[in-house]
Scaffold this motif. Structure first.
Motif, PDB file in Angstrom:
ATOM      1  N   LEU A 176       0.855  -1.195   0.000  1.00  0.00           N
ATOM      2  CA  LEU A 176       0.000   0.000   0.000  1.00  0.00           C
ATOM      3  C   LEU A 176       0.887   1.240   0.000  1.00  0.00           C
ATOM      4  O   LEU A 176       2.107   1.136   0.209  1.00  0.00           O
ATOM      5  CB  LEU A 176      -0.884   0.019   1.252  1.00  0.00           C
ATOM      6  N   LEU A 177       0.257   2.402  -0.177  1.00  0.00           N
ATOM      7  CA  LEU A 177       1.047   3.631  -0.226  1.00  0.00           C
ATOM      8  C   LEU A 177       1.682   3.991   1.116  1.00  0.00           C
ATOM      9  O   LEU A 177       2.528   4.870   1.201  1.00  0.00           O
ATOM     10  CB  LEU A 177       0.183   4.795  -0.756  1.00  0.00           C
ATOM     11  N   THR A 178       1.276   3.282   2.165  1.00  0.00           N
ATOM     12  CA  THR A 178       1.843   3.527   3.492  1.00  0.00           C
ATOM     13  C   THR A 178       3.087   2.673   3.764  1.00  0.00           C
ATOM     14  O   THR A 178       3.678   2.764   4.831  1.00  0.00           O
ATOM     15  CB  THR A 178       0.784   3.201   4.562  1.00  0.00           C
ATOM     16  N   SER A 237      -2.311   1.461  -5.355  1.00  0.00           N
ATOM     17  CA  SER A 237      -2.384   2.928  -5.425  1.00  0.00           C
ATOM     18  C   SER A 237      -1.908   3.344  -6.799  1.00  0.00           C
ATOM     19  O   SER A 237      -1.155   2.617  -7.448  1.00  0.00           O
ATOM     20  CB  SER A 237      -1.483   3.585  -4.367  1.00  0.00           C
ATOM     21  N   VAL A 238      -2.353   4.530  -7.201  1.00  0.00           N
ATOM     22  CA  VAL A 238      -1.787   5.061  -8.444  1.00  0.00           C
ATOM     23  C   VAL A 238      -0.419   5.671  -8.160  1.00  0.00           C
ATOM     24  O   VAL A 238       0.512   5.541  -8.948  1.00  0.00           O
ATOM     25  CB  VAL A 238      -2.759   6.066  -9.123  1.00  0.00           C
ATOM     26  N   GLY A 239      -0.286   6.329  -7.004  1.00  0.00           N
ATOM     27  CA  GLY A 239       0.995   6.944  -6.648  1.00  0.00           C
ATOM     28  C   GLY A 239       2.016   5.877  -6.286  1.00  0.00           C
ATOM     29  O   GLY A 239       1.677   4.867  -5.670  1.00  0.00           O
ATOM     30  N   SER A 280      -3.629  15.473  -3.905  1.00  0.00           N
ATOM     31  CA  SER A 280      -2.521  14.779  -4.580  1.00  0.00           C
ATOM     32  C   SER A 280      -1.658  14.044  -3.549  1.00  0.00           C
ATOM     33  O   SER A 280      -1.939  12.889  -3.219  1.00  0.00           O
ATOM     34  CB  SER A 280      -1.709  15.763  -5.427  1.00  0.00           C
ATOM     35  N   ARG A 281      -0.641  14.718  -3.038  1.00  0.00           N
ATOM     36  CA  ARG A 281       0.166  14.177  -1.958  1.00  0.00           C
ATOM     37  C   ARG A 281       0.478  15.319  -0.998  1.00  0.00           C
ATOM     38  O   ARG A 281       0.722  16.449  -1.442  1.00  0.00           O
ATOM     39  CB  ARG A 281       1.488  13.585  -2.487  1.00  0.00           C
ATOM     40  N   GLY A 282       0.515  15.009   0.295  1.00  0.00           N
ATOM     41  CA  GLY A 282       0.722  16.046   1.303  1.00  0.00           C
ATOM     42  C   GLY A 282       1.934  16.937   1.040  1.00  0.00           C
ATOM     43  O   GLY A 282       1.828  18.171   1.053  1.00  0.00           O
ATOM     44  N   PRO A 299      -9.068  12.356   5.790  1.00  0.00           N
ATOM     45  CA  PRO A 299      -7.946  11.427   6.005  1.00  0.00           C
ATOM     46  C   PRO A 299      -7.573  10.608   4.761  1.00  0.00           C
ATOM     47  O   PRO A 299      -7.651   9.379   4.783  1.00  0.00           O
ATOM     48  CB  PRO A 299      -8.454  10.537   7.141  1.00  0.00           C
ATOM     49  N   HIS A 300      -7.169  11.266   3.695  1.00  0.00           N
ATOM     50  CA  HIS A 300      -6.702  10.612   2.466  1.00  0.00           C
ATOM     51  C   HIS A 300      -7.716   9.567   1.978  1.00  0.00           C
ATOM     52  O   HIS A 300      -7.410   8.384   1.868  1.00  0.00           O
ATOM     53  CB  HIS A 300      -5.321   9.963   2.694  1.00  0.00           C
ATOM     54  N   ILE A 301      -8.918  10.073   1.684  1.00  0.00           N
ATOM     55  CA  ILE A 301      -9.998   9.161   1.283  1.00  0.00           C
ATOM     56  C   ILE A 301     -10.571   9.489  -0.095  1.00  0.00           C
ATOM     57  O   ILE A 301     -11.657   9.024  -0.444  1.00  0.00           O
ATOM     58  CB  ILE A 301     -11.155   9.162   2.321  1.00  0.00           C
ATOM     59  N   ALA A 302      -9.834  10.273  -0.888  1.00  0.00           N
ATOM     60  CA  ALA A 302     -10.420  10.721  -2.159  1.00  0.00           C
ATOM     61  C   ALA A 302     -10.821   9.567  -3.080  1.00  0.00           C
ATOM     62  O   ALA A 302     -11.785   9.659  -3.827  1.00  0.00           O
ATOM     63  CB  ALA A 302      -9.471  11.672  -2.878  1.00  0.00           C
ATOM     64  N   SER A 303     -10.096   8.471  -3.037  1.00  0.00           N
ATOM     65  CA  SER A 303     -10.441   7.344  -3.925  1.00  0.00           C
ATOM     66  C   SER A 303     -11.343   6.322  -3.234  1.00  0.00           C
ATOM     67  O   SER A 303     -11.602   5.247  -3.782  1.00  0.00           O
ATOM     68  CB  SER A 303      -9.169   6.651  -4.427  1.00  0.00           C
ATOM     69  N   ALA A 304     -11.814   6.663  -2.033  1.00  0.00           N
ATOM     70  CA  ALA A 304     -12.481   5.647  -1.210  1.00  0.00           C
ATOM     71  C   ALA A 304     -13.963   5.457  -1.538  1.00  0.00           C
ATOM     72  O   ALA A 304     -14.821   5.607  -0.668  1.00  0.00           O
ATOM     73  CB  ALA A 304     -12.300   5.978   0.273  1.00  0.00           C
ATOM     74  N   THR A 324     -14.527   1.789  -6.573  1.00  0.00           N
ATOM     75  CA  THR A 324     -13.143   2.097  -6.974  1.00  0.00           C
ATOM     76  C   THR A 324     -12.139   1.273  -6.192  1.00  0.00           C
ATOM     77  O   THR A 324     -11.152   0.781  -6.747  1.00  0.00           O
ATOM     78  CB  THR A 324     -12.895   3.616  -6.831  1.00  0.00           C
ATOM     79  N   ARG A 325     -12.382   1.091  -4.920  1.00  0.00           N
ATOM     80  CA  ARG A 325     -11.429   0.287  -4.149  1.00  0.00           C
ATOM     81  C   ARG A 325     -11.434  -1.172  -4.645  1.00  0.00           C
ATOM     82  O   ARG A 325     -10.406  -1.831  -4.671  1.00  0.00           O
ATOM     83  CB  ARG A 325     -11.735   0.387  -2.659  1.00  0.00           C
ATOM     84  N   ASP A 326     -12.596  -1.662  -5.090  1.00  0.00           N
ATOM     85  CA  ASP A 326     -12.631  -3.014  -5.682  1.00  0.00           C
ATOM     86  C   ASP A 326     -11.821  -3.043  -6.979  1.00  0.00           C
ATOM     87  O   ASP A 326     -11.058  -3.963  -7.237  1.00  0.00           O
ATOM     88  CB  ASP A 326     -14.079  -3.435  -5.988  1.00  0.00           C
ATOM     89  N   ARG A 327     -12.008  -1.995  -7.791  1.00  0.00           N
ATOM     90  CA  ARG A 327     -11.269  -1.942  -9.070  1.00  0.00           C
ATOM     91  C   ARG A 327      -9.773  -1.844  -8.818  1.00  0.00           C
ATOM     92  O   ARG A 327      -8.967  -2.465  -9.515  1.00  0.00           O
ATOM     93  CB  ARG A 327     -11.751  -0.747  -9.914  1.00  0.00           C
ATOM     94  N   MET A 328      -9.383  -1.074  -7.824  1.00  0.00           N
ATOM     95  CA  MET A 328      -7.958  -0.964  -7.506  1.00  0.00           C
ATOM     96  C   MET A 328      -7.400  -2.319  -7.061  1.00  0.00           C
ATOM     97  O   MET A 328      -6.287  -2.712  -7.428  1.00  0.00           O
ATOM     98  CB  MET A 328      -7.735   0.083  -6.401  1.00  0.00           C
ATOM     99  N   ALA A 329      -8.207  -3.040  -6.268  1.00  0.00           N
ATOM    100  CA  ALA A 329      -7.753  -4.349  -5.765  1.00  0.00           C
ATOM    101  C   ALA A 329      -7.550  -5.327  -6.916  1.00  0.00           C
ATOM    102  O   ALA A 329      -6.556  -6.065  -6.975  1.00  0.00           O
ATOM    103  CB  ALA A 329      -8.767  -4.902  -4.769  1.00  0.00           C
TER     104      ALA A 329
HETATM  105  C1  DGY Z   1      -3.331   6.704  -4.724  1.00  0.00           C
HETATM  106  O1  DGY Z   1      -3.807   5.670  -5.203  1.00  0.00           O
HETATM  107  O2  DGY Z   1      -2.164   7.044  -4.933  1.00  0.00           O
HETATM  108  C2  DGY Z   1      -4.229   7.561  -3.887  1.00  0.00           C
HETATM  109  O3  DGY Z   1      -3.554   8.543  -3.201  1.00  0.00           O
HETATM  110  C3  DGY Z   1      -5.045   6.721  -2.922  1.00  0.00           C
HETATM  111  O4  DGY Z   1      -5.991   6.078  -3.647  1.00  0.00           O
END
Ligand code: DGY
Length: 335
Positions: free
Chosen positions: A57-59, A80-82, A246-248, A296-301, A305-310
């Protein structure tokens, strides 16, 4: 003993992705924790499992040392895209494939950038808190007024998938749309024109000076780190609203804190922060809710979308395990 490829997943992702790993009969180990692993834990686990695939994950900070801990590693796939959390030079030097999830989250993230923009402009969080604090005594001509969104000027910094999706949504608000990027994007301009959006490419300075709303959509790179610092917030209108999904670290938190304190800009709305997570007692939070909206960094939540990302992260991983080209290679995309 098994000859199935081994995969380590640093935290639970939606079932939609895990099902694909199951179907492909890989031996996957999901670390079932709420918080990310620290570096030592991650290294120890990779040494122990020696996986061919890592789904992170991005973390998770994936540097050369982490990569070397898994001697059999072929592919790192991030949910993540980033991919600023992955040392891409080290991955390339080791011949690792790296996957990410572009495209599938653009519309959802654009929706959220608009949610923040609207929230900051029309003071909905403040309104809710006002009601709940039992301060609402009567309708008032000057109560919680904010700037109009319709007819205003929107400045989009970074005109990739997400930035252009944000710009497209401005059609319904009859806005003037300015954008800046490393170069003009005639194809995207043409596409937006079909939606009635006349996006004008301008230099960064001009965008900052003319925009009522500035929304950030650049990846985090050494060039974009601190992109919005003191000179940039000073260049913005004192009535401007800054939105960051985008990113902090694209925004210098200290500069923004001073800007809000000294009214260099009107308001900010942040889905991403530096540091992240932002402690509730961080100095900048004193501006909440009047001048600052936080998420709290939830723009894609969104669930879809979270299923598609998975699924995308799983497909990248499986391609890497099979020695095939990744459907979405971060190594290719950064070139
Ligand atoms: C990403 O995917 O990089 C976003 O910041 C979180 O979905």
């Amino acid at each position: 003993m098994t000859d199935r490829p081994v995969v380590y997943v640093t935290r639970p992702i939606p079932e939609a992705g895990l099902e694909l790993l199951e179907e492909a009969e890989v031996e996957f180990h999901v670390r079932d924790e709420k918080l990310p692993p620290g570096k030592n834990e991650l290294v120890d686990r990779l040494v122990e499992l020696d996986p061919e695939g890592l789904l992170c994950l991005l973390t998770d900070h994936i540097d050369g040392e982490v990569m070397d801990a898994a001697r059999s590693l072929d592919v790192v796939s991030t949910f993540s895209v980033g991919y600023d959390h992955i040392d891409m030079d080290s991955a390339e030097a080791r011949g690792l494939a790296v996957g990410h999830t572009p495209g599938v989250l653009s519309e959802t993230t654009a929706d959220f950038a608009w949610a923040l923009l609207m929230t900051a402009a029309r003071r909905t969080v403040e309104g809710s808190e006002y009601v709940m604090a039992d301060e609402w005594e009567t309708w008032g001509p000057k109560l919680l007024t904010g700037p109009d969104v319709h007819g205003a000027t929107l400045g989009v910094v970074g005109f990739g998938n997400i930035g252009s999706a944000v710009a497209r949504r401005a059609a319904g608000f009859d806005m003037e749309v300015l954008y800046t990027d490393t170069g003009r994007q005639p194809d995207v301009e043409e596409e937006l024109a079909e939606y009635g959006v006349d996006a004008q490419f301008v230099a960064e300075d001009e965008l900052l000076e003319r925009s009522d709303f500035v929304t950030l959509h650049v990846p985090l790179t050494p060039e974009t780190e601190g992109f919005v610092g003191e000179p940039e917030v000073r260049a913005m209108k004192d009535s401007a609203v800054l939105v960051n999904t985008s990113r902090g670290p694209v925004v210098d938190t200290d500069a923004l804190n001073t800007a809000l304190e000294e009214d260099w800009i009107e308001r900010a709305a942040l889905d991403v922060t530096d540091p992240e997570p932002l402690p509730a007692d961080h100095e900048i939070t004193r501006h909440v809710p009047e001048k600052l909206v936080l998420a709290p960094h939830i723009a894609s939540a969104s669930i879809g979308t979270r299923d598609r990302m998975a699924r995308m992260a799983a497909k990248n991983l499986l391609a890497g395990l099979a020695g095939e080209e990744l459907p979405n290679s971060a190594i290719e995309d950064r070139r």
